[in-house]
Design a protein around this motif. Structure first.
Motif, PDB file in Angstrom:
ATOM      1  N   GLY A  32       0.795  -1.221   0.000  1.00  0.00           N
ATOM      2  CA  GLY A  32       0.000   0.000   0.000  1.00  0.00           C
ATOM      3  C   GLY A  32       0.829   1.274   0.000  1.00  0.00           C
ATOM      4  N   THR A  33       2.089   1.182   0.439  1.00  0.00           N
ATOM      5  CA  THR A  33       2.930   2.385   0.433  1.00  0.00           C
ATOM      6  C   THR A  33       3.329   2.795  -0.981  1.00  0.00           C
ATOM      7  OG1 THR A  33       5.021   1.162   0.592  1.00  0.00           O
ATOM      8  CG2 THR A  33       3.892   1.704   2.667  1.00  0.00           C
ATOM      9  N   GLY A  34       3.290   1.837  -1.912  1.00  0.00           N
ATOM     10  CA  GLY A  34       3.727   2.130  -3.269  1.00  0.00           C
ATOM     11  C   GLY A  34       5.235   2.120  -3.428  1.00  0.00           C
ATOM     12  N   ARG A  35       5.955   1.819  -2.351  1.00  0.00           N
ATOM     13  CA  ARG A  35       7.417   1.833  -2.409  1.00  0.00           C
ATOM     14  C   ARG A  35       8.015   0.434  -2.423  1.00  0.00           C
ATOM     15  NH1 ARG A  35       6.475   5.234   1.903  1.00  0.00           N
ATOM     16  NH2 ARG A  35       7.598   3.826   3.323  1.00  0.00           N
ATOM     17  N   PHE A  36       7.185  -0.585  -2.348  1.00  0.00           N
ATOM     18  CA  PHE A  36       7.678  -1.944  -2.291  1.00  0.00           C
ATOM     19  C   PHE A  36       6.919  -2.823  -3.280  1.00  0.00           C
ATOM     20  CE2 PHE A  36       8.301  -0.065   1.857  1.00  0.00           C
ATOM     21  CZ  PHE A  36       9.629  -0.367   2.145  1.00  0.00           C
ATOM     22  N   ARG A  37       7.628  -3.813  -3.782  1.00  0.00           N
ATOM     23  CA  ARG A  37       6.999  -4.829  -4.614  1.00  0.00           C
ATOM     24  C   ARG A  37       7.224  -6.171  -3.938  1.00  0.00           C
ATOM     25  NH1 ARG A  37       8.702  -6.818 -10.663  1.00  0.00           N
ATOM     26  NH2 ARG A  37       6.903  -8.161 -11.036  1.00  0.00           N
ATOM     27  N   ILE A  38       6.166  -6.881  -3.666  1.00  0.00           N
ATOM     28  CA  ILE A  38       6.238  -8.127  -2.920  1.00  0.00           C
ATOM     29  C   ILE A  38       6.208  -9.310  -3.889  1.00  0.00           C
ATOM     30  CG2 ILE A  38       5.237  -9.486  -1.053  1.00  0.00           C
ATOM     31  CD1 ILE A  38       6.162  -6.706  -0.219  1.00  0.00           C
ATOM     32  N   LEU A  39       7.175 -10.212  -3.754  1.00  0.00           N
ATOM     33  CA  LEU A  39       7.188 -11.446  -4.517  1.00  0.00           C
ATOM     34  C   LEU A  39       6.868 -12.611  -3.585  1.00  0.00           C
ATOM     35  CD1 LEU A  39      10.368 -11.029  -6.774  1.00  0.00           C
ATOM     36  CD2 LEU A  39       7.999 -10.443  -7.300  1.00  0.00           C
ATOM     37  N   GLN A  40       5.983 -13.459  -4.024  1.00  0.00           N
ATOM     38  CA  GLN A  40       5.554 -14.610  -3.226  1.00  0.00           C
ATOM     39  C   GLN A  40       6.254 -15.866  -3.720  1.00  0.00           C
ATOM     40  OE1 GLN A  40       1.331 -15.170  -3.209  1.00  0.00           O
ATOM     41  NE2 GLN A  40       1.452 -17.219  -2.303  1.00  0.00           N
ATOM     42  N   LYS A  41       6.740 -16.693  -2.807  1.00  0.00           N
ATOM     43  CA  LYS A  41       7.390 -17.931  -3.205  1.00  0.00           C
ATOM     44  C   LYS A  41       6.364 -18.905  -3.772  1.00  0.00           C
ATOM     45  CE  LYS A  41      10.521 -21.588  -1.764  1.00  0.00           C
ATOM     46  NZ  LYS A  41      11.361 -22.169  -0.700  1.00  0.00           N
ATOM     47  N   LEU A  42       6.709 -19.466  -4.928  1.00  0.00           N
ATOM     48  CA  LEU A  42       5.828 -20.445  -5.545  1.00  0.00           C
ATOM     49  C   LEU A  42       5.852 -21.755  -4.767  1.00  0.00           C
ATOM     50  CD1 LEU A  42       6.430 -20.027  -9.374  1.00  0.00           C
ATOM     51  CD2 LEU A  42       4.245 -19.930  -8.207  1.00  0.00           C
ATOM     52  N   GLU A  43       4.702 -22.276  -4.515  1.00  0.00           N
ATOM     53  CA  GLU A  43       4.580 -23.566  -3.861  1.00  0.00           C
ATOM     54  C   GLU A  43       4.040 -24.579  -4.868  1.00  0.00           C
ATOM     55  OE1 GLU A  43       5.707 -23.980  -0.931  1.00  0.00           O
ATOM     56  OE2 GLU A  43       5.891 -21.885  -0.245  1.00  0.00           O
ATOM     57  N   GLN A  44       4.578 -25.774  -4.835  1.00  0.00           N
ATOM     58  CA  GLN A  44       4.111 -26.808  -5.744  1.00  0.00           C
ATOM     59  C   GLN A  44       2.674 -27.204  -5.419  1.00  0.00           C
ATOM     60  OE1 GLN A  44       6.753 -30.159  -5.911  1.00  0.00           O
ATOM     61  NE2 GLN A  44       8.520 -28.939  -6.505  1.00  0.00           N
ATOM     62  N   ARG A  45       1.864 -27.338  -6.452  1.00  0.00           N
ATOM     63  CA  ARG A  45       0.500 -27.806  -6.246  1.00  0.00           C
ATOM     64  C   ARG A  45       0.497 -29.277  -5.830  1.00  0.00           C
ATOM     65  NH1 ARG A  45      -3.409 -25.252 -10.992  1.00  0.00           N
ATOM     66  NH2 ARG A  45      -2.549 -23.139 -10.953  1.00  0.00           N
ATOM     67  N   GLU A  46      -0.477 -29.633  -5.039  1.00  0.00           N
ATOM     68  CA  GLU A  46      -0.567 -31.012  -4.568  1.00  0.00           C
ATOM     69  C   GLU A  46      -1.216 -31.899  -5.624  1.00  0.00           C
ATOM     70  OE1 GLU A  46      -2.583 -31.178  -0.869  1.00  0.00           O
ATOM     71  OE2 GLU A  46      -1.071 -30.009   0.226  1.00  0.00           O
ATOM     72  N   ILE A  47      -0.826 -33.153  -5.616  1.00  0.00           N
ATOM     73  CA  ILE A  47      -1.445 -34.139  -6.499  1.00  0.00           C
ATOM     74  C   ILE A  47      -2.841 -34.447  -5.986  1.00  0.00           C
ATOM     75  CG2 ILE A  47      -1.289 -36.500  -7.369  1.00  0.00           C
ATOM     76  CD1 ILE A  47       1.750 -36.232  -7.167  1.00  0.00           C
ATOM     77  N   ALA A  48      -3.813 -34.388  -6.884  1.00  0.00           N
ATOM     78  CA  ALA A  48      -5.211 -34.558  -6.490  1.00  0.00           C
ATOM     79  C   ALA A  48      -5.509 -35.999  -6.096  1.00  0.00           C
ATOM     80  CB  ALA A  48      -6.125 -34.131  -7.636  1.00  0.00           C
ATOM     81  N   ALA A  49      -6.278 -36.158  -5.035  1.00  0.00           N
ATOM     82  CA  ALA A  49      -6.698 -37.498  -4.599  1.00  0.00           C
ATOM     83  C   ALA A  49      -7.813 -38.032  -5.492  1.00  0.00           C
ATOM     84  CB  ALA A  49      -7.149 -37.454  -3.144  1.00  0.00           C
ATOM     85  N   ILE A  50      -8.648 -37.116  -5.992  1.00  0.00           N
ATOM     86  CA  ILE A  50      -9.763 -37.480  -6.876  1.00  0.00           C
ATOM     87  C   ILE A  50      -9.650 -36.654  -8.142  1.00  0.00           C
ATOM     88  CG2 ILE A  50     -12.267 -37.521  -7.146  1.00  0.00           C
ATOM     89  CD1 ILE A  50     -12.498 -37.799  -4.123  1.00  0.00           C
ATOM     90  N   ILE A  51      -9.664 -37.300  -9.299  1.00  0.00           N
ATOM     91  CA  ILE A  51      -9.554 -36.625 -10.597  1.00  0.00           C
ATOM     92  C   ILE A  51     -10.959 -36.305 -11.099  1.00  0.00           C
ATOM     93  CG2 ILE A  51      -8.582 -36.725 -12.909  1.00  0.00           C
ATOM     94  CD1 ILE A  51      -6.579 -36.916 -10.566  1.00  0.00           C
ATOM     95  N   ARG A  52     -11.244 -35.018 -11.261  1.00  0.00           N
ATOM     96  CA  ARG A  52     -12.587 -34.605 -11.652  1.00  0.00           C
ATOM     97  C   ARG A  52     -12.866 -34.929 -13.120  1.00  0.00           C
ATOM     98  NH1 ARG A  52     -12.008 -28.510  -9.746  1.00  0.00           N
ATOM     99  NH2 ARG A  52      -9.868 -29.004 -10.369  1.00  0.00           N
ATOM    100  N   PRO A  53     -14.016 -35.527 -13.428  1.00  0.00           N
ATOM    101  CA  PRO A  53     -14.309 -35.944 -14.803  1.00  0.00           C
ATOM    102  C   PRO A  53     -14.599 -34.787 -15.752  1.00  0.00           C
ATOM    103  CG  PRO A  53     -16.189 -36.369 -13.369  1.00  0.00           C
ATOM    104  CD  PRO A  53     -15.064 -35.949 -12.477  1.00  0.00           C
ATOM    105  N   GLU A  54     -14.875 -33.601 -15.225  1.00  0.00           N
ATOM    106  CA  GLU A  54     -15.169 -32.475 -16.110  1.00  0.00           C
ATOM    107  C   GLU A  54     -13.937 -31.918 -16.808  1.00  0.00           C
ATOM    108  OE1 GLU A  54     -15.620 -30.749 -11.827  1.00  0.00           O
ATOM    109  OE2 GLU A  54     -15.827 -32.673 -12.849  1.00  0.00           O
ATOM    110  N   PHE A  55     -12.769 -32.488 -16.490  1.00  0.00           N
ATOM    111  CA  PHE A  55     -11.530 -32.107 -17.168  1.00  0.00           C
ATOM    112  C   PHE A  55     -10.972 -33.361 -17.861  1.00  0.00           C
ATOM    113  CE2 PHE A  55     -12.026 -29.219 -13.582  1.00  0.00           C
ATOM    114  CZ  PHE A  55     -11.881 -27.986 -14.195  1.00  0.00           C
ATOM    115  N   PRO A  56     -11.468 -33.665 -19.066  1.00  0.00           N
ATOM    116  CA  PRO A  56     -11.184 -34.975 -19.675  1.00  0.00           C
ATOM    117  C   PRO A  56      -9.838 -35.081 -20.392  1.00  0.00           C
ATOM    118  CG  PRO A  56     -12.644 -33.714 -21.091  1.00  0.00           C
ATOM    119  CD  PRO A  56     -12.435 -32.874 -19.852  1.00  0.00           C
TER     120      PRO A  56
END
Length: 323
Positions: free
Chosen positions: A43-67
Motif C-alpha cells: 500500500g505504500t507504493g514503495r515496495f513490490r512483494i514477490l511470493q514464493k511459488l509452492e508446488q501444487r498437490e497431487i489430487a486425490a480425486i480426478i474430476r471428470p469435467e476435465f477430460p
C-alpha cells in the motif's frame, strides 16, 4: 521473518523557531499478520512483494469435467545439440484440462537425474547447479516417465524446439505426441510481460522460485500459464491450447534473390542452413488461413513471378518443434 513492525511511530519534536511545545507521541508496536504486512508494504507504493511459488498437490480425486491430459516438461542437458549432448535431468507434471483450456487437477509429477557418458561442463553446472557428484549412479525412471506421458494429449515445454528433439532422442514415447511451446505460442507482450524467459514471467507475475531445476521450472510455468490477471480474463494456457489446435504452414523461400534477404528477415523469415533435412533457404511459419497472402507477397515482392511455387509444408502440433 520478524513478527512485529514498528510501522506506525511518528516522533514529532518542537520546531526550533516555536515556543509552543508539541506533544511527542510514544512509539507504538502492533503485532501484524503476514497478510497485513504484505498489504501495508504494498500500500505504500514503495515496495513490490514477490511470493514464493509452492508446488501444487497431487489430487486425490480426478474430476471428470476435465477430460484432457497434459504434460508440462523441462529438461536440463549437457549442451545444446541433441545429436551430441545428453539429458541430465527431466521434470514432468501431469495435469488435466478441458476443451476450453481450463486447468483441472495435478495427476502426477516426476523429477529425475541421469548420469551422462561424459563429465558435465562447468558452464552447465554454473547454470543448473547440477554437478557430476549429483548425477553419479543416477538413472531416469523410464517406467514412471511412460506412465505420465503415455496418456497425454499435449506436451508443453517453454522452449519446445529445444526440448522436443532431446526427448525424442531419449525415448520414443515422446515422438507421436502433440507438442506446444509456451514461449513461442503465447503472446506474452500482449499480456503485459516485458520478456519471455521464464524468470521474467515468474517475477512479473509476482512470484519467485528455485530456478533452473527441471521440476521446479515445470511448476513455475504451470502457475504463470494458469494465472488470471483479472476476473473473466483468459489464461495463457487457454491461449496456448487454442494455438496448438491450429494447422500452420512452413514456407521456404528457396532461391530467393540474395539482395532481398533483408526484406525477408524484416518480415520474420529465418535462415535454414540446409541441415536437418530442410531446404537451404529463408523460411517462415504462418497460420493456414494466411498462406495465400504470404504466397502473394513472395510472388509479387520477392520472386516477382506470378507462377512462383516455393516449397511448403503443413504442420500440426504433432509435427511442430521437431529437429
Amino acid at each position: 521473518m520478524p513478527t512485529q513492525f514498528d510501522m506506525f511511530s511518528d516522533n514529532l519534536s518542537a520546531s526550533p523557531s516555536s515556543d509552543r511545545r508539541q506533544p511527542v507521541r510514544e512509539s507504538t508496536s502492533k503485532t501484524m499478520t503476514e497478510a497485513e504486512m504484505v498489504a501495508h508494504l504494498s500500500g505504500t507504493g514503495r515496495f513490490r512483494i514477490l511470493q514464493k511459488l509452492e508446488q501444487r498437490e497431487i489430487a486425490a480425486i480426478i474430476r471428470p469435467e476435465f477430460p484432457l491430459r497434459g504434460i508440462i516438461l523441462d529438461t536440463e542437458t549437457t549442451g545444446l545439440s541433441p545429436r551430441k549432448e545428453e539429458i541430465i535431468e527431466i521434470g514432468l507434471i501431469a495435469f488435466t484440462f478441458d476443451h476450453a483450456g481450463a486447468v483441472g487437477d495435478i495427476t502426477g509429477s516426476y523429477g529425475g537425474l541421469r548420469q551422462p557418458e561424459k563429465s558435465i561442463p562447468p558452464e552447465i553446472t554454473k547454470l543448473t547447479g547440477i554437478t557430476d557428484e549429483m548425477v553419479t549412479g543416477q538413472a531416469i525412471d523410464m517406467q514412471r516417465v511412460n506412465e505420465l506421458v503415455a496418456p497425454a494429449d499435449l506436451v508443453i515445454a517453454h522452449n519446445a524446439s529445444f526440448d522436443r528433439p532431446f526427448c525424442e532422442a531419449f525415448s520414443p514415447i515422446f515422438s507421436d505426441k502433440a507438442w506446444a511451446c509456451s514461449n513461442a505460442e503465447i503472446d506474452w507482450s500482449a499480456r503485459g510481460f516485458e520478456g519471455t524467459k521464464l524468470g521474467y514471467l515468474i517475477s512479473q507475475a509476482g512470484y519467485f522460485h528455485d530456478g533452473h531445476r527441471a521440476l521446479d521450472d515445470c511448476f513455475a510455468l504451470l502457475e504463470v500459464m494458469d494465472r488470471k490477471p483479472n476476473e473473466g480474463a483468459e489464461t495463457a494456457f487457454s491461449e496456448l491450447y487454442r494455438a496448438s489446435l491450429k494447422s500452420r504452414v512452413r514456407i521456404f523461400a528457396e532461391n530467393s534473390p540474395f539482395d532481398l534477404k533483408d526484406h525477408l528477415k524484416a518480415r520474420g523469415y529465418r535462415w535454414s542452413d540446409g541441415s536437418e533435412g530442410r531446404p537451404k533457404s529463408w523460411w517462415v511459419e504462418v497460420d493456414e488461413p494466411d498462406l495465400a497472402d504470404e504466397l502473394h507477397y513472395l510472388r509479387t515482392e520477392i520472386y516477382r513471378y506470378p507462377e512462383a511455387d516455393p516449397p511448403i509444408k503443413y504442420l500440426t502440433a504433432f509435427d511442430r518443434f521437431r529437429a
